[in-house]
Design a protein around this motif. Sequence first.
Motif, PDB file in Angstrom:
ATOM      1  N   LEU A   1       0.844  -1.189   0.000  1.00 36.72           N
ATOM      2  CA  LEU A   1       0.000   0.000   0.000  1.00 36.72           C
ATOM      3  C   LEU A   1       0.881   1.241   0.000  1.00 36.72           C
ATOM      4  O   LEU A   1       2.079   1.183   0.297  1.00 36.72           O
ATOM      5  CB  LEU A   1      -0.905   0.000   1.223  1.00 36.72           C
ATOM      6  CG  LEU A   1      -1.819  -1.210   1.421  1.00 36.72           C
ATOM      7  CD1 LEU A   1      -2.420  -1.176   2.816  1.00 36.72           C
ATOM      8  CD2 LEU A   1      -2.913  -1.230   0.382  1.00 36.72           C
ATOM      9  N   ALA A   2       0.272   2.365  -0.325  1.00 36.36           N
ATOM     10  CA  ALA A   2       0.983   3.632  -0.195  1.00 36.36           C
ATOM     11  C   ALA A   2       1.372   3.836   1.270  1.00 36.36           C
ATOM     12  O   ALA A   2       0.632   3.465   2.185  1.00 36.36           O
ATOM     13  CB  ALA A   2       0.122   4.782  -0.690  1.00 36.36           C
ATOM     14  N   ALA A   3       2.534   4.412   1.494  1.00 33.22           N
ATOM     15  CA  ALA A   3       3.067   4.549   2.856  1.00 33.22           C
ATOM     16  C   ALA A   3       2.104   5.270   3.801  1.00 33.22           C
ATOM     17  O   ALA A   3       1.904   4.824   4.938  1.00 33.22           O
ATOM     18  CB  ALA A   3       4.421   5.258   2.816  1.00 33.22           C
ATOM     19  N   PRO A   4       1.466   6.398   3.398  1.00 37.58           N
ATOM     20  CA  PRO A   4       0.528   7.049   4.334  1.00 37.58           C
ATOM     21  C   PRO A   4      -0.661   6.162   4.685  1.00 37.58           C
ATOM     22  O   PRO A   4      -1.129   6.161   5.832  1.00 37.58           O
ATOM     23  CB  PRO A   4       0.092   8.301   3.570  1.00 37.58           C
ATOM     24  CG  PRO A   4       1.169   8.554   2.568  1.00 37.58           C
ATOM     25  CD  PRO A   4       1.661   7.213   2.169  1.00 37.58           C
ATOM     26  N   VAL A   5      -1.161   5.379   3.708  1.00 37.80           N
ATOM     27  CA  VAL A   5      -2.297   4.495   3.978  1.00 37.80           C
ATOM     28  C   VAL A   5      -1.874   3.368   4.923  1.00 37.80           C
ATOM     29  O   VAL A   5      -2.596   3.001   5.855  1.00 37.80           O
ATOM     30  CB  VAL A   5      -2.864   3.932   2.665  1.00 37.80           C
ATOM     31  CG1 VAL A   5      -3.973   2.926   2.941  1.00 37.80           C
ATOM     32  CG2 VAL A   5      -3.376   5.059   1.789  1.00 37.80           C
ATOM     33  N   GLU A   6      -0.686   2.786   4.683  1.00 37.58           N
ATOM     34  CA  GLU A   6      -0.184   1.743   5.581  1.00 37.58           C
ATOM     35  C   GLU A   6      -0.050   2.272   7.001  1.00 37.58           C
ATOM     36  O   GLU A   6      -0.437   1.595   7.964  1.00 37.58           O
ATOM     37  CB  GLU A   6       1.193   1.267   5.092  1.00 37.58           C
ATOM     38  CG  GLU A   6       1.137   0.199   4.027  1.00 37.58           C
ATOM     39  CD  GLU A   6       2.502  -0.397   3.743  1.00 37.58           C
ATOM     40  OE1 GLU A   6       2.558  -1.522   3.237  1.00 37.58           O
ATOM     41  OE2 GLU A   6       3.515   0.274   4.036  1.00 37.58           O
ATOM     42  N   SER A   7       0.478   3.465   7.139  1.00 35.80           N
ATOM     43  CA  SER A   7       0.660   4.041   8.474  1.00 35.80           C
ATOM     44  C   SER A   7      -0.682   4.266   9.162  1.00 35.80           C
ATOM     45  O   SER A   7      -0.842   3.955  10.351  1.00 35.80           O
ATOM     46  CB  SER A   7       1.434   5.354   8.365  1.00 35.80           C
ATOM     47  OG  SER A   7       1.594   5.946   9.638  1.00 35.80           O
ATOM     48  N   ALA A   8      -1.668   4.800   8.421  1.00 35.88           N
ATOM     49  CA  ALA A   8      -2.984   5.049   9.012  1.00 35.88           C
ATOM     50  C   ALA A   8      -3.628   3.744   9.459  1.00 35.88           C
ATOM     51  O   ALA A   8      -4.188   3.649  10.559  1.00 35.88           O
ATOM     52  CB  ALA A   8      -3.880   5.776   8.013  1.00 35.88           C
ATOM     53  N   ALA A   9      -3.570   2.698   8.613  1.00 34.45           N
ATOM     54  CA  ALA A   9      -4.165   1.413   8.968  1.00 34.45           C
ATOM     55  C   ALA A   9      -3.434   0.787  10.151  1.00 34.45           C
ATOM     56  O   ALA A   9      -4.059   0.214  11.057  1.00 34.45           O
ATOM     57  CB  ALA A   9      -4.140   0.474   7.757  1.00 34.45           C
ATOM     58  N   TYR A  10      -2.102   0.890  10.176  1.00 35.24           N
ATOM     59  CA  TYR A  10      -1.316   0.289  11.258  1.00 35.24           C
ATOM     60  C   TYR A  10      -1.674   0.905  12.614  1.00 35.24           C
ATOM     61  O   TYR A  10      -1.945   0.185  13.584  1.00 35.24           O
ATOM     62  CB  TYR A  10       0.172   0.467  10.967  1.00 35.24           C
ATOM     63  CG  TYR A  10       1.078   0.022  12.085  1.00 35.24           C
ATOM     64  CD1 TYR A  10       1.443  -1.305  12.225  1.00 35.24           C
ATOM     65  CD2 TYR A  10       1.561   0.947  13.021  1.00 35.24           C
ATOM     66  CE1 TYR A  10       2.277  -1.717  13.269  1.00 35.24           C
ATOM     67  CE2 TYR A  10       2.385   0.551  14.063  1.00 35.24           C
ATOM     68  CZ  TYR A  10       2.745  -0.782  14.178  1.00 35.24           C
ATOM     69  OH  TYR A  10       3.554  -1.176  15.216  1.00 35.24           O
ATOM     70  N   PHE A  11      -1.656   2.223  12.685  1.00 31.83           N
ATOM     71  CA  PHE A  11      -1.930   2.867  13.969  1.00 31.83           C
ATOM     72  C   PHE A  11      -3.400   2.714  14.375  1.00 31.83           C
ATOM     73  O   PHE A  11      -3.718   2.703  15.562  1.00 31.83           O
ATOM     74  CB  PHE A  11      -1.529   4.332  13.914  1.00 31.83           C
ATOM     75  CG  PHE A  11      -0.047   4.548  13.977  1.00 31.83           C
ATOM     76  CD1 PHE A  11       0.642   4.329  15.151  1.00 31.83           C
ATOM     77  CD2 PHE A  11       0.669   4.939  12.861  1.00 31.83           C
ATOM     78  CE1 PHE A  11       2.018   4.508  15.222  1.00 31.83           C
ATOM     79  CE2 PHE A  11       2.033   5.125  12.910  1.00 31.83           C
ATOM     80  CZ  PHE A  11       2.710   4.897  14.096  1.00 31.83           C
TER      81      PHE A  11
END
Length: 594
Positions: free
Chosen positions: A493-503
Amino acid sequence: MTYLRALARSAALLGMAVLALGQLLFTVVPLMVGLIHVAVLARWLTNRWRAVFGGWLGREIPAPYLPPPPPPEPDSEGLYQHDTQLYRSPRVPNYLRRVDWFSHDPALGRDLRWQLTFPFVVLLVIPLGLPVAPRAVRTVARWSERRLGPSSSAPRRTQPSRTNQVLLAWARCGLLSLSAVLQVGLFAVTVACFLLGFGLGIVFLIPVGLTHFRWLANLRRSYAAWGGVAVERPYTRQLRPELRDDGLYRVGRSLYKTEGMAEFNARWQWVWHDAASWRDLVWLFTDAAVTGVIAGLPVLAGVYGGWGLVLPWVWTRAFGAQWGRWYGAVAGNRTAGLAVGVLLVAGALATAHPALRLASRWTALLLRPTAKEELRRRVERLTRTRADAVDAQAAEVRRIERDLHDGAQARLISVGLTLGAIERLMDTDPDAARRLVAQARETSKVALSELRDLVRGIHPPVLSERGLPDAVRALALDTGAEVTVTGRLAGRLAAPVESAAYFAVSELLANAVRHGHAEHVTVDLRHRDGLLRVTVTDDGDGGADPSRGTGLRGIERRLGTFDGTLALNSPVGGPTVATLELPCALSSPKTSTS
């Protein structure tokens, strides 16, 4: 003596069955016409049933109801908000809050299902169980305990049984039929308001004619979920007069001297120019006939067929009269009448689910927001979430600056000062210099550890290196519960989307353990048709509500930045199911373990 007491309780159960049917009407009808305080009174009788059955079983049956909502608080302008409308008095928003609280409480559905099925269970178990009356009474009491107690006291099932689903669908068709009957009277009120408003010039009745039935339209929008259709409220934000420096009130391009006249004209313009008002009016005019046919036919067939099957037995057995051929027969043939009655009841139950789905689609056709309104809401939501994202980013930068200043920076300064002292002591006191070297080494280790923690809080290295699935698996290892991660992604995934889903998943896992006391959690990741869907299910206590905590609100804001959503289903007693959805695309796959 035990058998005689059981016979007395059996007679009491027969009387309670009649009262339960009356209680069902006493709950549903006031709820449909907005008399929420009357419907809440019916809970008192339900609590009495819990006390009776608990006394027979020798244990307490706790009430599973959600706590009542707090009273509304005024905003900076002294107004009270409920959904998209503002009110000058707290009375109306407090009433609407109680309506939402009562109608959305999962225990309400459990109470209504018990009231509907309890008479049938009593009529089935008690007459057949008279030879073993004590066991029959305890069977009914235990069955009622499972239906009226908290959901955690009964074995958890992901879905109700097929029989309960069919009976519930048929009962919901009955509620829709009652709603259709009520709409006839409300339409008459609207016609009277228009006649008096346009004919006799009593203009203040015109907005009333367009809005007095909105409560029923909103109720029907919520009922559309029974057929698997989600219908949001489509109304635009209510206009408010603007007080100018010269003391006049402005509404659009018009000025008014008094606040009352400005308020009336603001409401007039809001109602008159809102397309949802006229769609509601079309629905009110046509829905009584359409829903009456769609939902009314299964109800009529079930009632007519069931009554035709029961009446001959009651007539001959209960009253000792001879059976007459005037009812319960076809062409004077009781066997044919029995077959027709069975077919009518079976047909009514078989068509209940399709009728609900068809009625929900019809409701959505007229009562859902228009494409223009949905676009306006989406733009407004994205604008709000973008502003939240900017604020969150600024707060995150301040947090990083504070952590660096108070942690790693202070320790690095200490290391620098220690090295200076070592340089001065190397020739005069080598032992003290060696001790300071060891101290500087320990300080540098602590600073490095703090920097690693800080980087992990900003963007975990495992997320950058291995992707979202492996990052969630690594997160599960540090969670104080047994976490199972299923699913995989075909790419990154795009890095910002991965970060949002992770947190977001991190926050949900923390809530499940900290607040829900969950022991088992399942995280499922799927990507299909340009949509990332993450489902987090736990076996905790449930009762999670975004309106009562900032953590879930933070998840909604984080996902809203990417036009994502959070759907939460958390009845009291659990389980809790949180579904995250983020529109995104997958890039080329990178290394990831299964």
